[in-house]
Design an enzyme around this catalytic site. Structure first.
Site, mmCIF file in Angstrom:
data_model
loop_
_atom_site.group_PDB
_atom_site.id
_atom_site.type_symbol
_atom_site.label_atom_id
_atom_site.label_comp_id
_atom_site.label_asym_id
_atom_site.label_seq_id
_atom_site.Cartn_x
_atom_site.Cartn_y
_atom_site.Cartn_z
ATOM 1 N N ASP A 1 0.851 -1.190 0.000
ATOM 2 C CA ASP A 1 0.000 0.000 0.000
ATOM 3 C C ASP A 1 0.892 1.247 0.000
ATOM 4 O O ASP A 1 1.892 1.314 0.723
ATOM 5 C CB ASP A 1 -0.905 -0.003 1.245
ATOM 6 C CG ASP A 1 -2.040 0.999 1.128
ATOM 7 O OD1 ASP A 1 -3.196 0.566 1.055
ATOM 8 O OD2 ASP A 1 -1.761 2.222 1.101
ATOM 9 N N ILE A 2 0.494 2.240 -0.801
ATOM 10 C CA ILE A 2 1.316 3.449 -0.946
ATOM 11 C C ILE A 2 1.289 4.317 0.326
ATOM 12 O O ILE A 2 2.226 5.083 0.580
ATOM 13 C CB ILE A 2 0.851 4.261 -2.189
ATOM 14 C CG1 ILE A 2 1.960 5.159 -2.700
ATOM 15 C CG2 ILE A 2 -0.421 5.026 -1.925
ATOM 16 C CD1 ILE A 2 1.704 5.719 -4.080
ATOM 17 N N ASN B 1 -13.146 -3.256 2.337
ATOM 18 C CA ASN B 1 -14.217 -2.268 2.349
ATOM 19 C C ASN B 1 -15.036 -2.326 1.064
ATOM 20 O O ASN B 1 -14.465 -2.425 -0.028
ATOM 21 C CB ASN B 1 -13.618 -0.860 2.484
ATOM 22 C CG ASN B 1 -12.825 -0.682 3.769
ATOM 23 O OD1 ASN B 1 -13.163 -1.266 4.799
ATOM 24 N ND2 ASN B 1 -11.761 0.108 3.719
ATOM 25 N N HIS C 1 -16.097 3.198 3.761
ATOM 26 C CA HIS C 1 -14.717 3.703 3.688
ATOM 27 C C HIS C 1 -13.933 3.178 2.499
ATOM 28 O O HIS C 1 -12.702 3.216 2.511
ATOM 29 C CB HIS C 1 -13.939 3.411 4.988
ATOM 30 C CG HIS C 1 -14.664 3.865 6.219
ATOM 31 N ND1 HIS C 1 -14.797 5.186 6.540
ATOM 32 C CD2 HIS C 1 -15.333 3.180 7.164
ATOM 33 C CE1 HIS C 1 -15.509 5.311 7.654
ATOM 34 N NE2 HIS C 1 -15.846 4.094 8.045
ATOM 35 N N HIS D 1 -10.357 -4.945 -3.204
ATOM 36 C CA HIS D 1 -9.028 -5.174 -2.639
ATOM 37 C C HIS D 1 -9.126 -5.601 -1.187
ATOM 38 O O HIS D 1 -10.026 -5.171 -0.463
ATOM 39 C CB HIS D 1 -8.126 -3.932 -2.765
ATOM 40 C CG HIS D 1 -8.740 -2.684 -2.239
ATOM 41 N ND1 HIS D 1 -9.656 -1.944 -2.944
ATOM 42 C CD2 HIS D 1 -8.578 -2.040 -1.048
ATOM 43 C CE1 HIS D 1 -10.030 -0.895 -2.221
ATOM 44 N NE2 HIS D 1 -9.389 -0.936 -1.063
ATOM 45 N N PHE D 2 -8.215 -6.451 -0.803
ATOM 46 C CA PHE D 2 -8.096 -6.894 0.580
ATOM 47 C C PHE D 2 -6.826 -6.282 1.152
ATOM 48 O O PHE D 2 -5.758 -6.394 0.547
ATOM 49 C CB PHE D 2 -7.997 -8.427 0.654
ATOM 50 C CG PHE D 2 -9.281 -9.126 0.291
ATOM 51 C CD1 PHE D 2 -9.695 -9.199 -1.033
ATOM 52 C CD2 PHE D 2 -10.065 -9.703 1.267
ATOM 53 C CE1 PHE D 2 -10.875 -9.828 -1.371
ATOM 54 C CE2 PHE D 2 -11.260 -10.342 0.939
ATOM 55 C CZ PHE D 2 -11.661 -10.401 -0.384
ATOM 56 N N HIS D 3 -6.947 -5.630 2.307
ATOM 57 C CA HIS D 3 -5.769 -5.108 2.996
ATOM 58 C C HIS D 3 -5.257 -6.199 3.943
ATOM 59 O O HIS D 3 -6.040 -6.786 4.694
ATOM 60 C CB HIS D 3 -6.136 -3.920 3.895
ATOM 61 C CG HIS D 3 -6.731 -2.734 3.191
ATOM 62 N ND1 HIS D 3 -6.015 -1.596 2.933
ATOM 63 C CD2 HIS D 3 -7.983 -2.487 2.732
ATOM 64 C CE1 HIS D 3 -6.798 -0.697 2.352
ATOM 65 N NE2 HIS D 3 -7.999 -1.222 2.217
HETATM 66 P P1 5GP Z 1 -9.826 1.608 0.594
HETATM 67 O O1 5GP Z 1 -10.163 2.730 1.531
HETATM 68 O O2 5GP Z 1 -10.462 1.794 -0.762
HETATM 69 O O3 5GP Z 1 -10.140 0.261 1.198
HETATM 70 O O4 5GP Z 1 -8.258 1.627 0.439
HETATM 71 C C1 5GP Z 1 -7.584 1.984 -0.732
HETATM 72 C C2 5GP Z 1 -6.119 1.824 -0.449
HETATM 73 O O5 5GP Z 1 -5.431 1.952 -1.661
HETATM 74 C C3 5GP Z 1 -5.552 2.875 0.511
HETATM 75 O O6 5GP Z 1 -4.959 2.218 1.629
HETATM 76 C C4 5GP Z 1 -4.530 3.625 -0.331
HETATM 77 O O7 5GP Z 1 -3.379 4.008 0.391
HETATM 78 C C5 5GP Z 1 -4.206 2.618 -1.418
HETATM 79 N N1 5GP Z 1 -3.806 3.226 -2.685
HETATM 80 C C6 5GP Z 1 -4.470 4.185 -3.364
HETATM 81 N N2 5GP Z 1 -3.826 4.487 -4.497
HETATM 82 C C7 5GP Z 1 -2.723 3.704 -4.538
HETATM 83 C C8 5GP Z 1 -1.649 3.567 -5.477
HETATM 84 O O8 5GP Z 1 -1.582 4.232 -6.506
HETATM 85 N N3 5GP Z 1 -0.700 2.658 -5.193
HETATM 86 C C9 5GP Z 1 -0.744 1.883 -4.061
HETATM 87 N N4 5GP Z 1 0.249 1.025 -3.886
HETATM 88 N N5 5GP Z 1 -1.725 1.991 -3.154
HETATM 89 C C10 5GP Z 1 -2.715 2.891 -3.387
#
Ligand code: 5GP
Length: 145
Positions: free
Chosen positions: A30-31, A86, A92, A99-101
Site C-alpha cells: 500500500d502506498i 471495504n 470507507h 481489494h483486501f488489505h
Molecule cells: P480503501 O479505503 O479503498 O479500502 O483503500 C484503498 C487503499 O489503496 C488505501 O490504503 C490507499 O493508500 C491505497 N492506494 C491508493 N492508491 C494507490 C496507489 O496508486 N498505489 C498503491 N500502492 N496503493 C494505493
C-alpha cells in the site's frame, strides 16, 4: 465499472512494489501504509465490490491470502494482523476495485477499530431470510440478481 488506478497498476502503466502475481491476482505494498508491511491483494477482475466478484476470482484471492499473510508476518516480524475489505463509499472504500488489505498490527501501529456492538434482534427471522436467498438458487443466479 470504470477503470481505477488499480487497473493501471495491473497493466504495469503505474509502478507498484509488487510482491506476488498470478493469472488472476496481484499483491503489492500500500502506498500509504497503516503499518510496515501493509499489503493490498487484488483480483485482476475489474469489479468494485466483493458481491460482484466471480467465483473464480474470489477463489484465487482466497487461495493466496493465507500464504501472503504468512510472508508478511515473517518479513516484518509482526505476530498479529488484520485483513480489511471495504465495500462502498459509506464503508470507507476509496478505490472502487476490490481489494483486501493485510495490515500487520504492532503495539504502536496498525488498524484502529471503533466497534460498537448492538444486541442481536430478530436473529431467527433475519438468518432465515438470508439462508432462503442462498438456497434454491444456482450460485450464478444469486450472483447476478
Ligand atoms: P480503501 O479505503 O479503498 O479500502 O483503500 C484503498 C487503499 O489503496 C488505501 O490504503 C490507499 O493508500 C491505497 N492506494 C491508493 N492508491 C494507490 C496507489 O496508486 N498505489 C498503491 N500502492 N496503493 C494505493
Amino acid at each position: 465499472m470504470g477503470e481505477t488506478i488499480f487497473s493501471k497498476i495491473i497493466r504495469g502503466e503505474l509502478p507498484c512494489h509488487k510482491v506476488y502475481e498470478d493469472e488472476l491476482v496481484l499483491a503489492f505494498l500500500d502506498i500509504n501504509p497503516l503499518s510496515r508491511g501493509h499489503l493490498l491483494v487484488i483480483p485482476k477482475e475489474e469489479v468494485a465490490t466483493v458481491d460482484a466478484l466471480s467465483d473464480d476470482s474470489a477463489a484465487a484471492v482466497g487461495r493466496v491470502l493465507p500464504r501472503l499473510s504468512r510472508a508478511v508476518m515473517k518479513a516484518t516480524g509482526a505476530s498479529a494482523y488484520n485483513i480489511l475489505q471495504n465495500n462502498g463509499a459509506a464503508a470507507h472504500q476509496a478505490v472502487f476495485h476490490v481489494h483486501f488489505h493485510i495490515i500487520p498490527k504492532y503495539e504502536d501501529a496498525g488498524l484502529g477499530l471503533e466497534w460498537n456492538p448492538l444486541r442481536l434482534e430478530s436473529g431467527e427471522e433475519l438468518a432465515s431470510s438470508i439462508a432462503e436467498l442462498l438456497s434454491d438458487k444456482e450460485p450464478e443466479t444469486l450472483a447476478r440478481w
